[in-house]
Scaffold this motif. Structure first.
Motif, PDB file in Angstrom:
ATOM      1  N   MET A 224      23.383  35.515 168.175  1.00  0.00           N
ATOM      2  CA  MET A 224      21.944  35.649 168.004  1.00  0.00           C
ATOM      3  C   MET A 224      21.266  34.309 168.271  1.00  0.00           C
ATOM      4  O   MET A 224      21.779  33.264 167.930  1.00  0.00           O
ATOM      5  CB  MET A 224      21.610  36.077 166.577  1.00  0.00           C
ATOM      6  CG  MET A 224      21.910  37.503 166.279  1.00  0.00           C
ATOM      7  SD  MET A 224      20.566  38.451 166.986  1.00  0.00           S
ATOM      8  CE  MET A 224      21.125  40.066 166.626  1.00  0.00           C
ATOM      9  N   ALA A 225      20.057  34.393 168.839  1.00  0.00           N
ATOM     10  CA  ALA A 225      19.288  33.198 169.159  1.00  0.00           C
ATOM     11  C   ALA A 225      18.400  32.806 167.985  1.00  0.00           C
ATOM     12  O   ALA A 225      18.066  33.620 167.137  1.00  0.00           O
ATOM     13  CB  ALA A 225      18.422  33.450 170.382  1.00  0.00           C
ATOM     14  N   VAL A 226      18.033  31.544 167.952  1.00  0.00           N
ATOM     15  CA  VAL A 226      17.104  31.034 166.948  1.00  0.00           C
ATOM     16  C   VAL A 226      15.826  30.660 167.676  1.00  0.00           C
ATOM     17  O   VAL A 226      15.849  30.025 168.730  1.00  0.00           O
ATOM     18  CB  VAL A 226      17.704  29.797 166.238  1.00  0.00           C
ATOM     19  CG1 VAL A 226      16.685  29.191 165.294  1.00  0.00           C
ATOM     20  CG2 VAL A 226      18.969  30.177 165.508  1.00  0.00           C
ATOM     21  N   LEU A 227      14.695  31.057 167.122  1.00  0.00           N
ATOM     22  CA  LEU A 227      13.400  30.787 167.735  1.00  0.00           C
ATOM     23  C   LEU A 227      12.546  29.983 166.767  1.00  0.00           C
ATOM     24  O   LEU A 227      12.396  30.356 165.608  1.00  0.00           O
ATOM     25  CB  LEU A 227      12.696  32.124 168.058  1.00  0.00           C
ATOM     26  CG  LEU A 227      11.303  32.049 168.639  1.00  0.00           C
ATOM     27  CD1 LEU A 227      11.333  31.431 170.027  1.00  0.00           C
ATOM     28  CD2 LEU A 227      10.709  33.448 168.707  1.00  0.00           C
ATOM     29  N   THR A 228      12.008  28.880 167.229  1.00  0.00           N
ATOM     30  CA  THR A 228      11.127  28.051 166.415  1.00  0.00           C
ATOM     31  C   THR A 228       9.723  28.139 166.985  1.00  0.00           C
ATOM     32  O   THR A 228       9.524  27.993 168.184  1.00  0.00           O
ATOM     33  CB  THR A 228      11.596  26.582 166.433  1.00  0.00           C
ATOM     34  OG1 THR A 228      12.939  26.530 165.959  1.00  0.00           O
ATOM     35  CG2 THR A 228      10.710  25.712 165.578  1.00  0.00           C
ATOM     36  N   ILE A 229       8.748  28.373 166.126  1.00  0.00           N
ATOM     37  CA  ILE A 229       7.356  28.452 166.567  1.00  0.00           C
ATOM     38  C   ILE A 229       6.607  27.288 165.945  1.00  0.00           C
ATOM     39  O   ILE A 229       6.477  27.196 164.732  1.00  0.00           O
ATOM     40  CB  ILE A 229       6.710  29.788 166.143  1.00  0.00           C
ATOM     41  CG1 ILE A 229       7.498  30.954 166.724  1.00  0.00           C
ATOM     42  CG2 ILE A 229       5.255  29.837 166.589  1.00  0.00           C
ATOM     43  CD1 ILE A 229       7.033  32.299 166.246  1.00  0.00           C
ATOM     44  N   ARG A 230       6.114  26.418 166.787  1.00  0.00           N
ATOM     45  CA  ARG A 230       5.377  25.260 166.312  1.00  0.00           C
ATOM     46  C   ARG A 230       3.881  25.549 166.342  1.00  0.00           C
ATOM     47  O   ARG A 230       3.405  26.374 167.101  1.00  0.00           O
ATOM     48  CB  ARG A 230       5.687  24.053 167.197  1.00  0.00           C
ATOM     49  CG  ARG A 230       7.096  23.558 167.040  1.00  0.00           C
ATOM     50  CD  ARG A 230       7.299  22.279 167.864  1.00  0.00           C
ATOM     51  NE  ARG A 230       8.589  21.706 167.627  1.00  0.00           N
ATOM     52  CZ  ARG A 230       9.697  22.050 168.273  1.00  0.00           C
ATOM     53  NH1 ARG A 230       9.656  22.999 169.184  1.00  0.00           N
ATOM     54  NH2 ARG A 230      10.845  21.471 167.994  1.00  0.00           N
ATOM     55  N   ASP A 231       3.138  24.822 165.532  1.00  0.00           N
ATOM     56  CA  ASP A 231       1.679  24.920 165.477  1.00  0.00           C
ATOM     57  C   ASP A 231       1.204  26.360 165.252  1.00  0.00           C
ATOM     58  O   ASP A 231       0.255  26.826 165.872  1.00  0.00           O
ATOM     59  CB  ASP A 231       1.037  24.353 166.761  1.00  0.00           C
ATOM     60  CG  ASP A 231       1.382  22.897 166.962  1.00  0.00           C
ATOM     61  OD1 ASP A 231       1.451  22.165 165.958  1.00  0.00           O
ATOM     62  OD2 ASP A 231       1.582  22.491 168.116  1.00  0.00           O
TER      63      ASP A 231
ATOM     64  N   GLU B 250       9.860  40.943 159.781  1.00  0.00           N
ATOM     65  CA  GLU B 250       8.613  41.497 160.316  1.00  0.00           C
ATOM     66  C   GLU B 250       8.360  41.006 161.731  1.00  0.00           C
ATOM     67  O   GLU B 250       7.968  41.770 162.606  1.00  0.00           O
ATOM     68  CB  GLU B 250       7.437  41.134 159.404  1.00  0.00           C
ATOM     69  CG  GLU B 250       6.141  41.801 159.782  1.00  0.00           C
ATOM     70  CD  GLU B 250       6.145  43.312 159.616  1.00  0.00           C
ATOM     71  OE1 GLU B 250       5.293  43.972 160.243  1.00  0.00           O
ATOM     72  OE2 GLU B 250       6.979  43.846 158.857  1.00  0.00           O
ATOM     73  N   VAL B 251       8.593  39.719 161.981  1.00  0.00           N
ATOM     74  CA  VAL B 251       8.424  39.169 163.331  1.00  0.00           C
ATOM     75  C   VAL B 251       9.386  39.856 164.290  1.00  0.00           C
ATOM     76  O   VAL B 251       9.015  40.222 165.407  1.00  0.00           O
ATOM     77  CB  VAL B 251       8.626  37.639 163.338  1.00  0.00           C
ATOM     78  CG1 VAL B 251       8.720  37.103 164.759  1.00  0.00           C
ATOM     79  CG2 VAL B 251       7.502  36.952 162.593  1.00  0.00           C
ATOM     80  N   ARG B 252      10.634  40.066 163.867  1.00  0.00           N
ATOM     81  CA  ARG B 252      11.607  40.764 164.727  1.00  0.00           C
ATOM     82  C   ARG B 252      11.122  42.178 165.042  1.00  0.00           C
ATOM     83  O   ARG B 252      11.211  42.630 166.184  1.00  0.00           O
ATOM     84  CB  ARG B 252      12.975  40.816 164.062  1.00  0.00           C
ATOM     85  CG  ARG B 252      13.769  39.532 164.179  1.00  0.00           C
ATOM     86  CD  ARG B 252      15.234  39.742 163.824  1.00  0.00           C
ATOM     87  NE  ARG B 252      15.401  40.213 162.452  1.00  0.00           N
ATOM     88  CZ  ARG B 252      15.621  39.424 161.400  1.00  0.00           C
ATOM     89  NH1 ARG B 252      15.702  38.111 161.564  1.00  0.00           N
ATOM     90  NH2 ARG B 252      15.768  39.926 160.202  1.00  0.00           N
ATOM     91  N   ALA B 253      10.592  42.878 164.035  1.00  0.00           N
ATOM     92  CA  ALA B 253      10.109  44.245 164.246  1.00  0.00           C
ATOM     93  C   ALA B 253       8.914  44.276 165.197  1.00  0.00           C
ATOM     94  O   ALA B 253       8.824  45.137 166.071  1.00  0.00           O
ATOM     95  CB  ALA B 253       9.740  44.874 162.910  1.00  0.00           C
TER      96      ALA B 253
END
Length: 81
Positions: free
Chosen positions: A1-8, A31-34
């Motif tokens: 599985m990948a990891v996703l980082t959201i900045r700002d 929730e973000v995955r859904a």
């Protein structure tokens, strides 16, 4: 599985995401995955946009379009000296 980082990430959006996740009984991460899964896995089996436009206007008879006629002839631009 990948990891996703959201900045700002906007705080008001984060608050709305937290509320939405709580309403669905999920963590914010779940929730973000859904949300991403529902948006990115939509069925593409339906007709495309061009086909839908053609269907929408199938009942319209031929439409004649005539560009407006020029009343006066084109002339060169005049610049002040």
């Amino acid at each position: 599985m990948a990891v996703l980082t959201i900045r700002d990430f906007d705080e008001s959006l984060k608050a709305k995401l937290r509320v939405r996740a709580a309403e669905h009984g999920r963590s914010m991460e779940a929730e973000v995955r859904a949300i991403l899964a529902s948006v990115l896995t939509r069925s593409e089996s339906g007709p495309g946009m061009g086909s839908r436009i053609r269907q929408r206007f199938a009942d319209v008879d031929e439409v004649a379009f005539e560009p407006p006629r020029r009343v006066e002839r084109a002339r060169a631009a005049e610049f002040p000296e």
